[in-house]
Design an enzyme around this catalytic site. Structure first.
Site, PDB file in Angstrom:
ATOM      1  N   GLU A   1       0.860  -1.472  -0.124  1.00  0.00           N
ATOM      2  CA  GLU A   1      -0.089   0.048   0.259  1.00  0.00           C
ATOM      3  C   GLU A   1       0.414   1.467  -0.025  1.00  0.00           C
ATOM      4  OE1 GLU A   1      -3.152   0.136   0.447  1.00  0.00           O
ATOM      5  OE2 GLU A   1      -3.497  -2.027  -0.647  1.00  0.00           O
TER       6      GLU A   1
ATOM      7  N   SER B   1     -41.508 -35.187  42.017  1.00  0.00           N
ATOM      8  CA  SER B   1     -40.772 -36.211  42.898  1.00  0.00           C
ATOM      9  C   SER B   1     -39.480 -35.315  43.461  1.00  0.00           C
ATOM     10  CB  SER B   1     -40.334 -37.185  43.565  1.00  0.00           C
ATOM     11  OG  SER B   1     -41.991 -38.073  43.449  1.00  0.00           O
TER      12      SER B   1
END
Length: 832
Positions: free
Chosen positions: A90, A489
């Site tokens: 770049e 239960s």
């Protein structure tokens, strides 16, 4: 000569005027374009959207959440290879220019003049600083106005910030395709690596992407991508940043990517990860979750999670297969390329090693199947077409549902079950020694029944494993936290704990016999019964009643203690917020979640301390500051700035509420141990470890439960259909749920010692007669004896006194007179 001097003077004057006019024009242009320039000082406090990352307790990545997949990486943590690759691609003069590369601008101007009128996009000459200005402060508009503003901003940025800061902003902001922003996220997305692990070829490919991330797709445009990557490698050599030999080797490497999913990364952790995501969303909101860069350390133990997932999945599949084969999922035309057609059908991705397949041909002894092909990164269907065989051994379980219900023999022919075009699931077939049989597979079907499991540390409330269903891909509904079911239960221990906390003992005698409850207001009479209808044991201790899960005893106990008190205990334990005052709720008729039940049992296991369940240990913000910590205990003496100098050891101060008396918690735990040693959960006795727990079966067997614990691990689960219906007449928690818990605990506790439950100070262990609840007869008469746990002042008498029988008689009545009442007064041995 004089004329020449005058002419030169004129030229000088004219040049000066032109120069001044030019300077004035440039100054005017700069003033004009500078009037509405964005404020570049905001870059100083720039906080880009950063993904939130969720980790398991061992640091393994569990999930990532973001709108822009970005990890902010300081320049100091960026490898030189990576930064050099981007500079080569770049802006190789980045550290020399002042924000504008005039050579590059001249080159771009020449190219623009040559291409004028050709509709080609102008060649860029932007430096990295200019790209920072554009990406952060401007738009992507293609115009001279934007370029001028970009250049002006670049020069100002260069004066205000260091080169390293500018490069850091750039490398963390740029979009690099596949939803990845910045090099840290791109490294993970493309190669499943950290930036420090990238090779020359990989770093060069990432550096090639900013120009055209969509065009340089590694699969769809492999050749062009490779060409651009090699260009960057050449620039690295040219700038002296990479040796020629290393570059030559890098160019020869194929462009291979390893796609990284954005879903849960820990196998079987999808439900857990989603629950954490919801928690963070509720705490901090959407923006903080998806853009805040949070680092979340969860309580998940990946090893225990896999064990829990396998145990629950196996339990669901085993129950479902016992109901019979429901048929293929769908039908497919297998003419032509069946792979492409099969690839279009959505399959479940989280049930490995199961794979979707289509039946290609069948015979009595086998069926040839073709597996669903995968997809490449670009979305194209893989050209690989894998096949296998389902033999008769692989379908023996698959009796049609009607035949299974009638108990007919196993399937005798593959073609009886499968036909060409059937879309099914299959997984590898193993022999009796556990070895995979090459090329052979077993028929599978997605179970209709579902369920959930939670495993928790009882001392801290840390959830170490969670299973919310068979497949998160199939249903994201988390049955561990979102499904409200009747616990049956498994609620009874809270009733017994409330009674023991208010004067009863495990040796208190109750009556197991028929009972009628007038419900009032025209509701009729309720006649609760035991699971074995019409079977009663008569006088029985509370320990034995809980051990055998006797409904009539529980109802009598709740009737005497009072439902308002039981409701208060249920609220303390977090099972129900507001328990109705109906005796049926003492049998677990209300609805709650697995998470709540496991949390309640944790308070039995830890001595009665309040437990707040959590899936998160700690949350840190993007700067590493801790903003949430689950453990709120105070550590006195933990800070030792001058090091160890023989000061007192650090102490943890636990200020959590005591919701249940410590002695009561142990007595309840001891009673629940009996359930495992010889009661409804006796199958867990095979583990050979101290386990306490309770099974549960709801009305019409719509759900089956087990909740239990060792000294340092609590586990709870249920099985049931999402739209409740009976699991079958023979369904019981002890037969279906408890074996699943056993399979999990067998693995989870394999390497842990058989440490017994800690007996708190104040408990007295006294040998009593298991049937009468009194001390054994000195003459040796009587039945089985046990060591029972008593609080001070509640040890039973030496005899068994009953109304109508003189004290000291010493006789143990075989039957209770009809007018004797229902319960023994706590601590007296006298019935009333």
């Amino acid at each position: 000569m004089r004329f020449l001097v005058r002419f030169l003077g004129f030229l000088f004057t004219a040049g000066t005027v032109v120069f001044l006019v030019g300077v004035a024009g440039v100054a005017g242009a700069i003033w004009h374009f500078s009037r509405d320039l964005p404020d570049y000082s905001q870059l100083q406090d720039y906080e880009p959207p950063v993904m939130t990352r969720v980790h398991a307790s061992d640091g393994a990545l569990l999930g990532e959440y973001s709108k822009e997949r970005r990890l902010y990486l300081p320049i100091q943590a960026m490898p030189k290879l990576v930064t050099n690759a981007f500079l080569a691609a770049e802006d190789k003069n980045f550290y020399e220019h002042g924000g504008i590369d005039f050579t590059g601008m001249a080159r771009a101007a020449v190219a623009y003049a040559q291409n004028f009128g050709s509709n080609k996009r102008p060649q860029g000459a932007s430096t990295i600083t200019q790209q920072v200005a554009k990406n952060f402060l401007l738009t992507n508009e293609v115009s001279f106005t934007r370029k001028i503003k970009e250049a002006l901003l670049a020069m100002r940025i260069e004066r205000a910030y260091s080169k390293d800061r500018i490069l850091e902003l750039y490398l963390n902001e740029i979009y690099l395709g596949l939803g990845a922003y910045g090099i840290a996220a791109a490294s993970l997305v493309y190669f499943d690596k950290s930036v420090n692990e990238l090779t020359i070829a990989e770093a060069a490919y990432l550096a090639a992407l900013p120009k055209a991330p969509g065009t340089l797709h590694p699969v769809r445009n492999r050749e062009r991508s490779t060409e651009r990557r090699n260009y960057v490698i050449d620039r690295l050599v040219e700038n002296g940043w990479v040796k020629q030999a290393d570059a030559d080797k890098a160019r020869k490497e194929p462009l291979a990517v390893t796609s990284r999913s954005n879903a849960a990364h820990t196998f079987a952790g999808e439900y857990f990860a989603e629950e954490v995501r919801r928690d963070i969303f509720e705490r901090y909101g959407e923006k903080k979750l998806y853009e805040g860069g949070l680092s979340v350390r969860t309580t998940l133990d990946p090893k225990l999670q896999v064990m829990a997932r396998k145990a629950v999945a196996a339990g669901l599949v085993n129950f479902d297969e016992a109901q019979g084969w429901r048929g293929a999922m769908s039908k497919l035309d297998i003419s032509g390329d069946w792979g492409v057609k099969l690839a279009e059908i959505k399959s479940l991705s989280d049930i490995s090693p199961w794979r979707m397949a289509v039946v290609l041909e069948t015979s009595d002894q086998s069926a040839r199947i073709g597996f669903q092909p995968g997809r490449e990164l670009g979305g194209a269907v893989s050209k690989d077409r894998q096949t296998g065989l389902i033999t008769l051994d692989g379908v023996r379980w698959a009796k049609p549902v009607a035949a299974a219900a009638r108990g007919k023999p196993a399937t005798a022919s593959v073609s009886q079950i499968l036909s060409p075009g059937d879309v099914i699931y299959a997984d590898p077939l193993f022999d009796k020694e556990g070895r995979q049989i090459e090329g052979q597979y077993r028929l599978r079907q997605i179970p209709e029944v579902s369920g959930a499991m939670v495993a928790m540390d009882p001392l801290t409330g840390r959830v170490v494993a969670m299973v919310g269903g068979f497949s998160f891909d199939q249903s994201q509904f988390n049955r561990a936290t979102q499904a409200y079911r009747q616990p049956g239960s498994t609620f009874k221990p809270l009733v017994y704990a409330a009674a023991i906390d208010n004067g009863y003992t495990p040796a208190t005698i109750m009556i197991d016999g028929p009972i009628e409850i007038d419900q009032g207001q025209g509701q009729g009479v309720w006649r609760p019964d035991n699971f074995s209808v019409g079977s009663y044991k008569g006088p029985i201790t509370l320990r034995e009643a809980l051990k055998h899960s006797l409904n009539t005893v529980t109802v009598r106990l709740a009737q005497d203690v009072g439902m308002p008190l039981i409701g208060e205990y249920a609220k303390r334990f977090g099972v129900y917020e507001d328990l109705p005052n109906y005796l049926s709720y003492s049998l677990g008729a209300g609805e709650t979640t697995v998470m709540r039940m496991v949390t309640a049992y944790s308070m039995f296991a830890n001595g009665g301390r309040r437990v707040k369940p959590t899936l998160i240990d700690r949350i840190q913000d993007r700067y590493g500051r801790t903003i949430f910590k689950h453990d709120q205990r105070e550590c006195r003496g933990c800070d030792a700035p001058e090091g160890w100098k023989n000061q007192p050891e650090p102490q943890l101060v636990d200020r959590r509420e005591q919701v249940l008396d410590t002695l009561t918690a142990y007595q309840t735990t001891s009673m629940l141990e009996s359930v495992v040693q010889g009661g409804t959960a006796a199958i867990l006795r095979e583990l050979g470890k101290p386990i306490a727990g309770k099974t549960g079966t709801t009305s019409d067997a719509k759900d089956v439960w087990f909740v239990g614990f060792s000294p340092d691990l609590v586990v709870g689960l249920y099985l049931g259909y999402d739209k409740p219906r009976t699991l079958g007449r023979a369904a019981q928690g002890g037969r279906i749920a408890a074996p699943i818990a056993k399979d999990f605990l067998k693995l989870a506790l394999a390497n842990k010692p058989a440490t017994p439950f800690k007996i708190p100070a104040g408990i007295r262990l006294v040998r009593i007669d298991a049937k009468s609840g009194t001390r054994p007869n000195p003459g040796g008469e009587g039945g089985r004896t046990i060591l029972e746990a008593f609080k001070p002042g509640t040890v039973p008498p030496d005899n068994y006194s009953v109304v109508g029988v003189a004290e000291g008689d010493g006789r143990v009545p075989q039957e209770i007179p009809p007018d004797a009442g229902n319960i023994m007064r706590p601590g007296t041995g006298r019935l009333y």
